[in-house]
Design an enzyme around this catalytic site. Sequence first.
Site, mmCIF file in Angstrom:
data_model
loop_
_atom_site.group_PDB
_atom_site.id
_atom_site.type_symbol
_atom_site.label_atom_id
_atom_site.label_comp_id
_atom_site.label_asym_id
_atom_site.label_seq_id
_atom_site.Cartn_x
_atom_site.Cartn_y
_atom_site.Cartn_z
ATOM 1 N N ASP A 64 22.870 39.008 37.185
ATOM 2 C CA ASP A 64 22.166 38.118 37.520
ATOM 3 C C ASP A 64 21.198 37.419 36.215
ATOM 4 O O ASP A 64 21.601 38.059 35.107
ATOM 5 C CB ASP A 64 21.240 38.478 38.765
ATOM 6 C CG ASP A 64 20.785 37.409 39.574
ATOM 7 O OD1 ASP A 64 20.254 36.300 38.941
ATOM 8 O OD2 ASP A 64 20.725 37.516 40.709
ATOM 9 N N ASP B 54 26.136 53.103 40.961
ATOM 10 C CA ASP B 54 26.883 52.308 40.323
ATOM 11 C C ASP B 54 26.859 50.755 41.222
ATOM 12 O O ASP B 54 27.792 50.626 42.184
ATOM 13 C CB ASP B 54 28.518 52.726 40.736
ATOM 14 C CG ASP B 54 29.529 51.796 40.307
ATOM 15 O OD1 ASP B 54 29.521 50.768 39.598
ATOM 16 O OD2 ASP B 54 30.931 52.281 40.828
ATOM 17 N N ARG C 147 39.125 60.253 45.287
ATOM 18 C CA ARG C 147 40.006 60.873 46.226
ATOM 19 C C ARG C 147 40.728 62.202 45.773
ATOM 20 O O ARG C 147 40.853 62.969 46.735
ATOM 21 C CB ARG C 147 41.157 59.730 46.560
ATOM 22 C CG ARG C 147 40.433 58.814 47.621
ATOM 23 C CD ARG C 147 41.182 57.372 47.488
ATOM 24 N NE ARG C 147 41.238 56.599 46.181
ATOM 25 C CZ ARG C 147 41.608 55.499 46.035
ATOM 26 N NH1 ARG C 147 42.618 54.993 46.851
ATOM 27 N NH2 ARG C 147 41.852 55.009 44.913
ATOM 28 N N THR D 21 38.890 46.096 36.519
ATOM 29 C CA THR D 21 40.296 46.381 36.358
ATOM 30 C C THR D 21 41.348 45.394 37.328
ATOM 31 O O THR D 21 42.613 45.546 37.213
ATOM 32 C CB THR D 21 40.672 47.933 36.364
ATOM 33 O OG1 THR D 21 39.955 48.517 37.714
ATOM 34 C CG2 THR D 21 40.521 48.592 35.356
ATOM 35 N N LYS E 208 28.338 59.896 41.954
ATOM 36 C CA LYS E 208 28.360 58.621 41.929
ATOM 37 C C LYS E 208 28.029 57.845 43.254
ATOM 38 O O LYS E 208 28.772 58.168 44.371
ATOM 39 C CB LYS E 208 29.717 57.742 41.278
ATOM 40 C CG LYS E 208 29.966 56.291 41.146
ATOM 41 C CD LYS E 208 30.860 55.739 40.510
ATOM 42 C CE LYS E 208 32.237 55.432 41.303
ATOM 43 N NZ LYS E 208 31.891 54.170 42.077
ATOM 44 N N LYS F 76 26.659 47.632 39.564
ATOM 45 C CA LYS F 76 27.066 46.616 38.768
ATOM 46 C C LYS F 76 26.313 45.372 38.677
ATOM 47 O O LYS F 76 26.911 44.264 39.079
ATOM 48 C CB LYS F 76 28.281 46.450 39.179
ATOM 49 C CG LYS F 76 29.714 47.421 39.063
ATOM 50 C CD LYS F 76 31.214 47.106 39.278
ATOM 51 C CE LYS F 76 31.763 48.150 39.177
ATOM 52 N NZ LYS F 76 31.979 49.272 40.268
ATOM 53 N N PRO G 247 18.536 37.172 33.268
ATOM 54 C CA PRO G 247 17.861 38.520 32.560
ATOM 55 C C PRO G 247 16.644 38.910 33.392
ATOM 56 O O PRO G 247 16.404 39.980 33.481
ATOM 57 C CB PRO G 247 17.541 37.951 31.420
ATOM 58 C CG PRO G 247 18.665 36.924 31.162
ATOM 59 C CD PRO G 247 18.836 36.229 32.443
#
Length: 232
Positions: free
Chosen positions: A64, A59, A211, A119, A32, A61, A66
């Site tokens: 904005d 990754d 980690r 999260t 990733k 994310k 379309p």
Amino acid sequence: MGRDVIIACDFNSREETLRFLDKFEGKKPFVKIGMELFYAEGPSIVREIKARGHKIFLDLKLHDIPNTVKKAMAVLSGLDVDMTNLHAGGTSLMMEAALEGLTREDGTRPILIAVTQLTSTSEERMKSDLLIDKPMDEVVMHYASCAKSAGLDGVVCSPLEAGAVHERCGKNFITVTPGIRFADGAKGDQVRVMTPADAKAIGSDYIVVGRPITAAEDPVAAYERCLREFVD
Ligand code: C5P
């Protein structure tokens, strides 16, 4: 869809990342690449890791209008990544546009997954700042359903939610789950964690492990332990 372990390469330079990947010698783990490394090094780091034979989950994310997301996704698709993501909060219109942009001329495209609620967002914050009054689990499941209806392949979620997401959206709807820790390992800043073996039992499709592998004394052994617990 096979289960796999994705290593979160949360480094901020090409040198550090490649030094880490060199440890794996002949092995080619799925990696990733997040905002930190991508913004530091640009698209060349994606091309370089891809050329070394790794699968890549980029990754970034996206969130904005379309049209902008569609065009940005076309660029990411051209980088030949295997998986990428966006915020479901951009609505179905944005998710549909993203899929269009991502689809190559030959009809192939990277896997596209959605982030539901981060999260780091608490139910209180969601209510006070976003004016969303519903319980968090209902919001997460609704966003997952919207992603499915828009044609996306899955969601990033806690391994604790993977079973419920599959119940709601079907077993082929992919769950990509961070928050993985070995039973005997440190939790760090993660709160709701699960072992690779438990993530397998609950039905996660991909685990994202940072980690516990990157900070291990022997990262290759830690990766292989993840494979043994999660894939075999
Ligand atoms: O080091 P650790 O295993 O906690 O890393 C998990 C990775 O998954 C990090 O790259 C982190 O940003 C990412 N992530 C997460 N929780 C989410 C979404 C992504 O930990 N909800």
